[in-house]
Design an enzyme around this catalytic site. Structure first.
Site, PDB file in Angstrom:
ATOM      1  N   CYS A  10       0.870  -1.188   0.000  1.00 50.74           N
ATOM      2  CA  CYS A  10       0.000   0.000   0.000  1.00 50.74           C
ATOM      3  C   CYS A  10       0.900   1.229   0.000  1.00 50.74           C
ATOM      4  O   CYS A  10       2.056   1.156  -0.427  1.00 50.74           O
ATOM      5  CB  CYS A  10      -0.971  -0.042   1.174  1.00 50.74           C
ATOM      6  SG  CYS A  10      -0.181  -0.061   2.804  1.00 50.74           S
ATOM      7  N   ASN A  13       2.281   1.455   4.402  1.00 56.13           N
ATOM      8  CA  ASN A  13       2.599   0.158   5.033  1.00 56.13           C
ATOM      9  C   ASN A  13       2.289   0.151   6.535  1.00 56.13           C
ATOM     10  O   ASN A  13       2.959  -0.534   7.313  1.00 56.13           O
ATOM     11  CB  ASN A  13       4.062  -0.245   4.766  1.00 56.13           C
ATOM     12  CG  ASN A  13       4.381  -1.703   5.095  1.00 56.13           C
ATOM     13  OD1 ASN A  13       5.501  -2.021   5.465  1.00 56.13           O
ATOM     14  ND2 ASN A  13       3.422  -2.591   4.965  1.00 56.13           N
ATOM     15  N   CYS A  15      -1.397   0.516   7.334  1.00 57.63           N
ATOM     16  CA  CYS A  15      -2.832   0.202   7.414  1.00 57.63           C
ATOM     17  C   CYS A  15      -3.185  -1.001   6.530  1.00 57.63           C
ATOM     18  O   CYS A  15      -3.276  -2.127   7.009  1.00 57.63           O
ATOM     19  CB  CYS A  15      -3.690   1.417   7.039  1.00 57.63           C
ATOM     20  SG  CYS A  15      -3.462   2.851   8.127  1.00 57.63           S
ATOM     21  N   ARG A  16      -3.371  -0.763   5.229  1.00 55.43           N
ATOM     22  CA  ARG A  16      -3.943  -1.807   4.372  1.00 55.43           C
ATOM     23  C   ARG A  16      -3.044  -3.014   4.163  1.00 55.43           C
ATOM     24  O   ARG A  16      -3.503  -4.160   4.271  1.00 55.43           O
ATOM     25  CB  ARG A  16      -4.357  -1.204   3.024  1.00 55.43           C
ATOM     26  CG  ARG A  16      -5.507  -0.246   3.137  1.00 55.43           C
ATOM     27  CD  ARG A  16      -5.642   0.600   1.894  1.00 55.43           C
ATOM     28  NE  ARG A  16      -4.524   1.531   1.755  1.00 55.43           N
ATOM     29  CZ  ARG A  16      -4.345   2.339   0.730  1.00 55.43           C
ATOM     30  NH1 ARG A  16      -5.197   2.320  -0.279  1.00 55.43           N
ATOM     31  NH2 ARG A  16      -3.313   3.170   0.696  1.00 55.43           N
ATOM     32  N   SER A  17      -1.769  -2.795   3.828  1.00 57.12           N
ATOM     33  CA  SER A  17      -0.946  -3.972   3.498  1.00 57.12           C
ATOM     34  C   SER A  17      -0.563  -4.809   4.720  1.00 57.12           C
ATOM     35  O   SER A  17      -0.529  -6.051   4.610  1.00 57.12           O
ATOM     36  CB  SER A  17       0.275  -3.595   2.644  1.00 57.12           C
ATOM     37  OG  SER A  17       1.122  -2.676   3.287  1.00 57.12           O
ATOM     38  N   ASP A 127      -8.217   3.883   1.178  1.00 54.82           N
ATOM     39  CA  ASP A 127      -7.253   4.281   2.203  1.00 54.82           C
ATOM     40  C   ASP A 127      -8.012   4.737   3.452  1.00 54.82           C
ATOM     41  O   ASP A 127      -8.730   5.732   3.408  1.00 54.82           O
ATOM     42  CB  ASP A 127      -6.410   5.426   1.625  1.00 54.82           C
ATOM     43  CG  ASP A 127      -5.341   5.906   2.576  1.00 54.82           C
ATOM     44  OD1 ASP A 127      -5.335   5.454   3.743  1.00 54.82           O
ATOM     45  OD2 ASP A 127      -4.520   6.728   2.155  1.00 54.82           O
TER      46      ASP A 127
HETATM   47  P1  4NP Z   1      -1.808   2.727   4.111  1.00 52.96           P
HETATM   48  O1  4NP Z   1      -2.461   4.061   4.722  1.00 52.96           O
HETATM   49  O2  4NP Z   1      -1.253   3.124   2.751  1.00 52.96           O
HETATM   50  O3  4NP Z   1      -2.961   1.799   4.001  1.00 52.96           O
HETATM   51  O4  4NP Z   1      -0.750   2.303   5.092  1.00 52.96           O
HETATM   52  C1  4NP Z   1      -1.793   5.279   4.856  1.00 52.96           C
HETATM   53  C2  4NP Z   1      -0.953   5.492   5.930  1.00 52.96           C
HETATM   54  C3  4NP Z   1      -0.339   6.716   6.090  1.00 52.96           C
HETATM   55  C4  4NP Z   1      -0.548   7.724   5.165  1.00 52.96           C
HETATM   56  C5  4NP Z   1      -1.384   7.504   4.071  1.00 52.96           C
HETATM   57  C6  4NP Z   1      -2.004   6.274   3.923  1.00 52.96           C
HETATM   58  N1  4NP Z   1       0.061   8.992   5.344  1.00 52.96           N
HETATM   59  O5  4NP Z   1      -0.226   9.912   4.562  1.00 52.96           O
HETATM   60  O6  4NP Z   1       0.898   9.145   6.277  1.00 52.96           O
END
Ligand code: 4NP
Length: 155
Positions: A10, A13, A15-17, A127
């Site tokens: 993702c 790294n 949340c989703r992955s 997201d």
């Molecule tokens: P992920 O979510 O891609 O599912 O881990 C996010 C985590 C942090 C951020 C964006 C998306 N950020 O902008 O810090």
């Protein structure tokens, strides 16, 4: 049966992955197929390198008996495209980024996590980072369904 090395990717790294890694491991274990898989996750961005998964992601997963606390964020590296058999993007944005950085001979390994069987409009795991806790439950639901579909495809 051969080993499948899967990398879930993702943006951050956190949340989703990491959820996908934990949920896929859980789904494979329940099916008695753990020995067929090596799993990892990574982000296309480096902001959270070294951090554990977001506490909201950990809490939503733990409600389903899945512990993400040992995972630590890292950024995807060029070596990953050699090491893994599939590099699975959680949404179309990260899919496009991965295709940009993948070596020419590895682009067929880069696929969307929500693969065949999903309508194009449904193929992004949204997201949840900037939303509320309920967004994490929706992400868990999508990732559970996607993990079962992926397991069926591979075994
Ligand atoms: P992920 O979510 O891609 O599912 O881990 C996010 C985590 C942090 C951020 C964006 C998306 N950020 O902008 O810090």
């Amino acid at each position: 049966m051969s080993l499948h090395r899967l990398l879930f990717v993702c943006l951050g790294n956190i949340c989703r992955s990491p959820i996908a890694q934990g949920v896929f491991a859980h789904v494979a274990a329940k099916a008695g197929k753990s020995a067929l898989f090596e799993l990892d996750s990574a982000g296309t961005a480096a902001w959270h390198v070294g951090n554990p998964p977001d506490i909201r992601a950990q809490a939503a997963a733990l409600k389903r008996g899945i512990d993400l606390s040992d995972q630590r964020a890292r950024q995807v590296a060029s070596q990953d495209f050699e090491t893994f058999d599939m590099v699975l993007a959680m949404d179309r944005h990260n899919h496009a980024v991965l295709l940009d950085i993948a070596p020419q001979n590895c682009t067929d390994k880069v696929q969307l996590f929500l693969g065949p069987g999903y309508e194009p409009i449904q193929r992004d795991v949204p997201d949840p980072y900037f939303g509320g806790e309920e967004g994490f439950d929706e992400v868990l639901n999508l990732i559970e369904a996607g993990s079962r579909a992926l397991l069926t495809r591979l075994v």
